[in-house]
Design a protein around this motif. Structure first.
Motif, PDB file in Angstrom:
ATOM      1  N   LEU A  67       0.825  -1.204   0.000  1.00 16.72           N
ATOM      2  CA  LEU A  67       0.000   0.000   0.000  1.00 16.72           C
ATOM      3  C   LEU A  67       0.860   1.255   0.000  1.00 16.72           C
ATOM      4  CD1 LEU A  67      -2.814   1.299   0.133  1.00 16.72           C
ATOM      5  CD2 LEU A  67      -2.781   0.915   2.592  1.00 16.72           C
ATOM      6  N   ASP A  68       1.891   1.285   0.826  1.00 17.83           N
ATOM      7  CA  ASP A  68       2.762   2.465   0.886  1.00 17.83           C
ATOM      8  C   ASP A  68       3.482   2.703  -0.439  1.00 17.83           C
ATOM      9  OD1 ASP A  68       1.990   2.923   3.489  1.00 17.83           O
ATOM     10  OD2 ASP A  68       3.803   2.047   4.373  1.00 17.83           O
ATOM     11  N   GLY A  69       3.760   1.632  -1.168  1.00 15.94           N
ATOM     12  CA  GLY A  69       4.469   1.773  -2.436  1.00 15.94           C
ATOM     13  C   GLY A  69       3.590   2.035  -3.641  1.00 15.94           C
ATOM     14  N   THR A  70       2.274   1.859  -3.483  1.00 12.96           N
ATOM     15  CA  THR A  70       1.424   1.923  -4.665  1.00 12.96           C
ATOM     16  C   THR A  70       0.182   2.808  -4.543  1.00 12.96           C
ATOM     17  OG1 THR A  70       0.150  -0.035  -4.033  1.00 12.96           O
ATOM     18  CG2 THR A  70       2.140  -0.393  -5.344  1.00 12.96           C
ATOM     19  N   LEU A  71      -0.138   3.302  -3.367  1.00 17.53           N
ATOM     20  CA  LEU A  71      -1.298   4.169  -3.202  1.00 17.53           C
ATOM     21  C   LEU A  71      -1.169   5.347  -4.158  1.00 17.53           C
ATOM     22  CD1 LEU A  71      -3.833   5.218  -1.738  1.00 17.53           C
ATOM     23  CD2 LEU A  71      -2.322   6.154   0.009  1.00 17.53           C
ATOM     24  N   SER A  72      -2.225   5.617  -4.904  1.00 16.28           N
ATOM     25  CA  SER A  72      -2.119   6.689  -5.889  1.00 16.28           C
ATOM     26  C   SER A  72      -3.391   7.515  -5.967  1.00 16.28           C
ATOM     27  CB  SER A  72      -1.808   6.113  -7.270  1.00 16.28           C
ATOM     28  OG  SER A  72      -2.883   5.325  -7.725  1.00 16.28           O
ATOM     29  N   GLU A  73      -3.212   8.733  -6.461  1.00  8.50           N
ATOM     30  CA  GLU A  73      -4.328   9.595  -6.802  1.00  8.50           C
ATOM     31  C   GLU A  73      -4.535   9.443  -8.297  1.00  8.50           C
ATOM     32  OE1 GLU A  73      -5.454  14.311  -6.732  1.00  8.50           O
ATOM     33  OE2 GLU A  73      -4.266  13.510  -5.079  1.00  8.50           O
ATOM     34  N   ASP A  74      -5.733   9.029  -8.671  1.00  6.30           N
ATOM     35  CA  ASP A  74      -6.028   8.730 -10.067  1.00  6.30           C
ATOM     36  C   ASP A  74      -6.976   9.743 -10.675  1.00  6.30           C
ATOM     37  OD1 ASP A  74      -4.511   6.364 -10.065  1.00  6.30           O
ATOM     38  OD2 ASP A  74      -6.180   5.232  -9.233  1.00  6.30           O
ATOM     39  N   SER A  75      -6.866   9.917 -11.976  1.00 11.69           N
ATOM     40  CA  SER A  75      -7.765  10.824 -12.683  1.00 11.69           C
ATOM     41  C   SER A  75      -9.117  10.174 -12.970  1.00 11.69           C
ATOM     42  CB  SER A  75      -7.127  11.306 -13.985  1.00 11.69           C
ATOM     43  OG  SER A  75      -6.855  10.214 -14.825  1.00 11.69           O
ATOM     44  N   THR A  76      -9.246   8.889 -12.676  1.00  8.62           N
ATOM     45  CA  THR A  76     -10.523   8.195 -12.826  1.00  8.62           C
ATOM     46  C   THR A  76     -11.358   8.444 -11.578  1.00  8.62           C
ATOM     47  OG1 THR A  76      -9.435   6.475 -14.118  1.00  8.62           O
ATOM     48  CG2 THR A  76     -11.596   5.954 -13.212  1.00  8.62           C
ATOM     49  N   SER A  77     -12.567   8.912 -11.759  1.00  7.16           N
ATOM     50  CA  SER A  77     -13.414   9.202 -10.605  1.00  7.16           C
ATOM     51  C   SER A  77     -14.067   7.932 -10.070  1.00  7.16           C
ATOM     52  CB  SER A  77     -14.502  10.215 -10.980  1.00  7.16           C
ATOM     53  OG  SER A  77     -15.493   9.606 -11.789  1.00  7.16           O
ATOM     54  N   VAL A  78     -14.524   8.004  -8.828  1.00  9.25           N
ATOM     55  CA  VAL A  78     -15.276   6.903  -8.229  1.00  9.25           C
ATOM     56  C   VAL A  78     -16.493   6.593  -9.096  1.00  9.25           C
ATOM     57  CG1 VAL A  78     -16.683   6.239  -6.238  1.00  9.25           C
ATOM     58  CG2 VAL A  78     -14.476   7.370  -5.880  1.00  9.25           C
ATOM     59  N   GLU A  79     -17.196   7.634  -9.528  1.00  7.06           N
ATOM     60  CA  GLU A  79     -18.380   7.445 -10.372  1.00  7.06           C
ATOM     61  C   GLU A  79     -18.039   6.703 -11.664  1.00  7.06           C
ATOM     62  OE1 GLU A  79     -21.742   8.194  -9.875  1.00  7.06           O
ATOM     63  OE2 GLU A  79     -21.069   8.471  -7.831  1.00  7.06           O
ATOM     64  N   ASP A  80     -16.887   7.022 -12.267  1.00 13.52           N
ATOM     65  CA  ASP A  80     -16.479   6.348 -13.500  1.00 13.52           C
ATOM     66  C   ASP A  80     -16.321   4.845 -13.270  1.00 13.52           C
ATOM     67  OD1 ASP A  80     -16.406   8.729 -14.947  1.00 13.52           O
ATOM     68  OD2 ASP A  80     -14.257   9.032 -14.591  1.00 13.52           O
ATOM     69  N   SER A 123      -6.779   5.356  -4.980  1.00  6.17           N
ATOM     70  CA  SER A 123      -7.020   3.939  -5.243  1.00  6.17           C
ATOM     71  C   SER A 123      -5.825   3.102  -4.829  1.00  6.17           C
ATOM     72  CB  SER A 123      -7.336   3.695  -6.722  1.00  6.17           C
ATOM     73  OG  SER A 123      -6.191   3.876  -7.526  1.00  6.17           O
ATOM     74  N   PHE A 124      -6.136   1.842  -4.585  1.00  7.89           N
ATOM     75  CA  PHE A 124      -5.132   0.831  -4.262  1.00  7.89           C
ATOM     76  C   PHE A 124      -5.568  -0.466  -4.901  1.00  7.89           C
ATOM     77  CE2 PHE A 124      -4.113  -2.741  -1.335  1.00  7.89           C
ATOM     78  CZ  PHE A 124      -2.757  -2.822  -1.624  1.00  7.89           C
ATOM     79  N   TRP A 125      -4.644  -1.119  -5.580  1.00 10.91           N
ATOM     80  CA  TRP A 125      -4.903  -2.411  -6.202  1.00 10.91           C
ATOM     81  C   TRP A 125      -4.107  -3.469  -5.456  1.00 10.91           C
ATOM     82  CZ3 TRP A 125      -3.742  -1.268 -12.073  1.00 10.91           C
ATOM     83  CH2 TRP A 125      -4.578  -0.240 -12.524  1.00 10.91           C
ATOM     84  N   ALA A 126      -4.767  -4.373  -4.779  1.00  6.20           N
ATOM     85  CA  ALA A 126      -4.070  -5.470  -4.094  1.00  6.20           C
ATOM     86  C   ALA A 126      -3.385  -6.398  -5.086  1.00  6.20           C
ATOM     87  CB  ALA A 126      -5.055  -6.253  -3.225  1.00  6.20           C
ATOM     88  N   THR A 127      -3.769  -6.309  -6.339  1.00  4.43           N
ATOM     89  CA  THR A 127      -3.178  -7.131  -7.392  1.00  4.43           C
ATOM     90  C   THR A 127      -1.956  -6.475  -8.037  1.00  4.43           C
ATOM     91  OG1 THR A 127      -4.666  -6.144  -9.005  1.00  4.43           O
ATOM     92  CG2 THR A 127      -5.352  -8.237  -7.997  1.00  4.43           C
TER      93      THR A 127
END
Length: 135
Positions: A67-80, A123-127
């Motif tokens: 999580l610390d290495g990959t947590l990001s702010e994305d331009s994709t919205s929650v609604e999207d 967002s965070f992707w466990a994958t």
């Protein structure tokens, strides 16, 4: 061209709380589910290249390190995201600033952000580094 006025200039201030909600949820997952998600990340062909031996590839990478290495702010919205087929799998696992934190069951995808089209999200992707299933 329409300019969207964002609710927040950026989401940095919300990262610690998002991190806490995600880690608390991961702690409730069966060990076999975490291993399945990490196996996708370790063995998927769609992952980007990372340096050999990167801990972000490993199946046994601890959740906090990933999580610390990959947590990001994305331009994709929650609604999207929730407006796709992934939305049917999304469950609320917490709340930050009056907005739900979502987990998309079976995919390892966690997200939060203002619930408006055009807003950024955390967002965070466990994958990671592979895309979540269904992405």
């Amino acid at each position: 061209m329409t300019t969207i006025e964002r609710k927040y200039a950026n989401l940095d201030a919300f990262q610690p709380e998002f991190r806490a909600v995600v880690l608390a949820h991961i702690a409730t997952l069966p060990a076999s589910e975490w291993e399945r998600l990490r196996t996708i990340g370790a063995h998927s062909r769609d992952r980007p290249p990372l340096p050999h031996g990167s801990p972000l590839f490993a199946i046994d990478t601890p959740a906090d390190v990933l999580l610390d290495g990959t947590l990001s702010e994305d331009s994709t919205s929650v609604e999207d995201v929730l407006s796709t087929t992934l939305g049917a799998l999304a469950v609320t696992i917490g709340e930050i600033a009056g907005e739900p934190v979502w987990y998309v069951e079976g995919t390892g995808l966690y997200l939060w952000g203002p619930a408006r089209v055009g807003e950024f999200s955390l967002s965070f992707w466990a994958t990671y580094p592979a895309y979540p299933p269904g992405w």
